[in-house]
Design a protein around this motif. Sequence first.
Motif, PDB file in Angstrom:
ATOM      1  N   SER A  45     -32.709 -50.047  -0.641  1.00  0.00           N
ATOM      2  CA  SER A  45     -34.006 -49.695  -1.238  1.00  0.00           C
ATOM      3  C   SER A  45     -35.080 -49.381  -0.199  1.00  0.00           C
ATOM      4  CB  SER A  45     -34.491 -50.841  -2.125  1.00  0.00           C
ATOM      5  OG  SER A  45     -34.809 -51.990  -1.355  1.00  0.00           O
ATOM      6  N   ALA A  46     -34.738 -49.459   1.088  1.00  0.00           N
ATOM      7  CA  ALA A  46     -35.724 -49.257   2.151  1.00  0.00           C
ATOM      8  C   ALA A  46     -35.839 -47.793   2.555  1.00  0.00           C
ATOM      9  CB  ALA A  46     -35.361 -50.092   3.377  1.00  0.00           C
ATOM     10  N   GLY A  47     -37.062 -47.271   2.492  1.00  0.00           N
ATOM     11  CA  GLY A  47     -37.339 -45.959   3.059  1.00  0.00           C
ATOM     12  C   GLY A  47     -37.597 -46.080   4.553  1.00  0.00           C
ATOM     13  N   ILE A  48     -37.549 -44.950   5.249  1.00  0.00           N
ATOM     14  CA  ILE A  48     -37.839 -44.953   6.691  1.00  0.00           C
ATOM     15  C   ILE A  48     -39.322 -45.243   6.869  1.00  0.00           C
ATOM     16  CG2 ILE A  48     -37.737 -43.649   8.839  1.00  0.00           C
ATOM     17  CD1 ILE A  48     -35.001 -44.278   7.511  1.00  0.00           C
ATOM     18  N   PRO A  49     -39.677 -46.341   7.558  1.00  0.00           N
ATOM     19  CA  PRO A  49     -41.080 -46.775   7.600  1.00  0.00           C
ATOM     20  C   PRO A  49     -41.973 -45.873   8.440  1.00  0.00           C
ATOM     21  CG  PRO A  49     -39.721 -48.177   8.994  1.00  0.00           C
ATOM     22  CD  PRO A  49     -38.776 -47.268   8.261  1.00  0.00           C
ATOM     23  N   GLY A  50     -43.260 -45.828   8.062  1.00  0.00           N
ATOM     24  CA  GLY A  50     -44.215 -44.975   8.771  1.00  0.00           C
ATOM     25  C   GLY A  50     -45.334 -45.706   9.476  1.00  0.00           C
ATOM     26  N   GLN A  51     -45.395 -47.027   9.298  1.00  0.00           N
ATOM     27  CA  GLN A  51     -46.546 -47.769   9.812  1.00  0.00           C
ATOM     28  C   GLN A  51     -46.674 -47.707  11.324  1.00  0.00           C
ATOM     29  OE1 GLN A  51     -49.073 -48.229   8.029  1.00  0.00           O
ATOM     30  NE2 GLN A  51     -48.464 -50.003   6.837  1.00  0.00           N
ATOM     31  N   ALA A  52     -45.565 -47.908  12.022  1.00  0.00           N
ATOM     32  CA  ALA A  52     -45.615 -47.882  13.480  1.00  0.00           C
ATOM     33  C   ALA A  52     -46.008 -46.491  13.984  1.00  0.00           C
ATOM     34  CB  ALA A  52     -44.259 -48.296  14.061  1.00  0.00           C
ATOM     35  N   TYR A  93     -38.725 -39.240  12.019  1.00  0.00           N
ATOM     36  CA  TYR A  93     -39.897 -39.570  11.202  1.00  0.00           C
ATOM     37  C   TYR A  93     -41.168 -38.953  11.803  1.00  0.00           C
ATOM     38  CZ  TYR A  93     -43.404 -41.651   8.367  1.00  0.00           C
ATOM     39  OH  TYR A  93     -44.464 -41.780   7.505  1.00  0.00           O
ATOM     40  N   THR A  94     -42.012 -38.408  10.968  1.00  0.00           N
ATOM     41  CA  THR A  94     -43.310 -37.876  11.401  1.00  0.00           C
ATOM     42  C   THR A  94     -44.382 -38.264  10.398  1.00  0.00           C
ATOM     43  OG1 THR A  94     -42.898 -35.781  10.246  1.00  0.00           O
ATOM     44  CG2 THR A  94     -42.364 -35.857  12.599  1.00  0.00           C
ATOM     45  N   VAL A  95     -45.572 -38.574  10.918  1.00  0.00           N
ATOM     46  CA  VAL A  95     -46.728 -38.690  10.031  1.00  0.00           C
ATOM     47  C   VAL A  95     -47.244 -37.280   9.774  1.00  0.00           C
ATOM     48  CG1 VAL A  95     -47.369 -40.980  10.894  1.00  0.00           C
ATOM     49  CG2 VAL A  95     -48.410 -38.947  11.918  1.00  0.00           C
ATOM     50  N   VAL A  96     -47.999 -37.119   8.703  1.00  0.00           N
ATOM     51  CA  VAL A  96     -48.557 -35.815   8.350  1.00  0.00           C
ATOM     52  C   VAL A  96     -50.064 -35.972   8.147  1.00  0.00           C
ATOM     53  CG1 VAL A  96     -48.520 -33.888   6.706  1.00  0.00           C
ATOM     54  CG2 VAL A  96     -46.407 -35.152   7.205  1.00  0.00           C
TER      55      VAL A  96
END
Length: 562
Positions: free
Chosen positions: A125-132, A250-253
Motif C-alpha cells: 500500500s506504500a507509494g514512493i514517498p516525496g517528503q525527503a 522520484y521528482t517533485v513538481v
Amino acid sequence: MTFRTNLTAFCFILLTTVAQADIVTPKHNAVASAHPLATKAGLEILQAGGNAFDAAVTVASVLGVVEPYSAGIGGGGFWMLHQAKNNKTLMIDAREKAPAAATRDMFLNKKGAVDRDLAINTALSAGIPGQAAAMAHLAEHYGTLPLGKTLAAAIHYADTGFPANKVYLQLAKVRHSVLQRYPASKRLFLLDGAEMDIGTLIRQPGLADTLQALAKDGFAGFYKGDVAKRLVKGVQAYGGIWTEQDLADYTVVERDPIRFNYQGATIWSAPPPSSGGVALQQMFGMMSQFKYSDMNEADKTHLLIEVMRRAYRDRAEYLGDSDFVKIPLNRITSEEYLQDLSDSISMAHATPSSSLGLPKQVGSGTHTTHFSIIDKQGNQVAATLSINLPFGNGVTIEGTGVLLNNEMDDFSAKPGSPNAYGLIGSEANAIEPGKRPLSSMTPTFMEFGPKDNRQLAVIGTPGGSRIITMVFLGLLEALDQKGIQSWVDRPRFHHQFAPDVVQYEDDAFDPKLKAALEKRGHTLKSVGREYGDMHTVRWYQKNGEVEAASDKRRLGYAEISP
C-alpha cells in the motif's frame, strides 16, 4: 508600438511599486504547527537568519519525528509557497507516486472486491514517498541554510527521543494490532509491549541516521545509495513492489496554484492532484450566486451543505493526477457551470445526492499534519503533509527508521468503491504506474479585508476527507473578520456527497438548527468527537502586525517571535 509597449510596462511597474509600498512587511516571524517542539524549532531557525522555507524544512522534519503517526519522510504532501522578493506563489507537489510495477487491480481479491487489509496495512500500500525530495528541493531552490542546519533538530529528537503525549498513546492504541505485525514498528513505537505512559521516551536512532544521510547528500542521500537499497530490500521483504529505480526516478513538481476571487478576497489553494483548490473555487463560486450575508443561520448552513455536496460530487467524477488525466478544469470552474450548479439548489429542501447522478464510472488521510509560517520578509508557507492513516501502513523498514505511508489507498482501487474515508473515485483516479493519487489536502493562502485593512491568511488542517470543508469554514470565519482563534475553533460540519449524510461535531448545531435542517430533509450524523487540527497565521499588511493560532482540539502550538 514600441513606445506604447514600454509605457504600458512602465505603468505596470509603477502601480506594482505603489501597491507594494502600501504593504508593511511582517513585524514578527510566526509559526503554527501541531507540536510545540516543531514550532519552537522552526522559530529558532528563523531567529538564526533562516527564511520561511528553511523553517518549513525544520518544522516538517521535526513533525515527522515527534508525530510518527502523521507525516514523516516515508510520506508526502503539498507545500504552498509565496516568495516575497518576486511576488511568486506556487505549490510544491511532493505527493507519493505509484511504483512502476503497480497495476490497476492490485488490491482486488479473487472475487473482484477490494481487499481492505492489503490496501492499508501492508507494504504493497506504500507509494514512493516525496517528503525527503521536497526538503531537498526547498533547501536547494528557496532556503538560505544547508540541510545540515535545518534538519539538526529532527536528528536530535530522533536520536535522543521525545516524550509520548496523549495523542501518541491514543493513536498507537488504535493501530496496535497492525504495528505489532512488524518487528521494527513493534520495537520503536510499542516498545516491544512495555507499558507506555505520557512522558515515555520514544527513540528512533535508525531515523536519525537516515536524516543524517539526507542532510549530507540531499536527494541522493535518501533516494539513492545505502538508504535506498535498505528501503527497497525491506519493502520487498514485506511483499511490496518498490525498486531502486522507482526511488531514483522520484521528482517533485512545481505547480501553479488554483487562484480565484470571492467578494474582494483572492484565494490561492492546492491544484490537482489535490482536490482542495478546485472544491473551494466551486463552493465559493456557487455561494456568490446567493445573498449569503443576508441569510439567517439555518439558510446559511443549508446552503453550505448543498455547495459541499456538489463540489464533492464533482471531485468523485473529474479529479485525479493532471499529469495523467485530462481534467475539464476551465469548464467545471466557469461562471456558467457554477451558475447551473447553484440553480439546482433549493433553499427549501435538501437535494438527495442520488438525484445529482453518480460519477460516470460507478456501476483521502485520517492522519495528516499541517503547519503555517510567515517570516519578516513576507515569505509564506502552508504545508499539509501525510502518511494517510495513523502510523501509515504500520511497516517500518529495519535500519532506516522510515515508517511507510499507505497512500495507495487514495487511488480508486476499484472505481466506484469507497476508500478508507468513504470517498468514491472514478477512472480519473484509477491506479497507474508513476501516477499520484488524488488528495484532499488543502494548504491555502487568502488575501482579504477592506482596502484600508488588507490581511493575509495562511491556513490548513489535517482530517482526511473533511479537510476541504474545514478550510472552507475557516476561511468564512476570516472573511467575517472574526478573531484568528475563531477560525480554528469554529464547530465543524461536513457533507461529501456520498454517503448522503451531514457529519458534524456535537457542538456544531443547537437543537433549533438541527430541527430546521432535518425539516428540509437533511440526515444528520454526529461523529461523536472533535476532528481536525488547524493551524493558521494572519498578517495585517497595513501595519505589519502578525497573529498565529493553533487548534485547541489537539496539542498544537502557535507562536510569534518577540
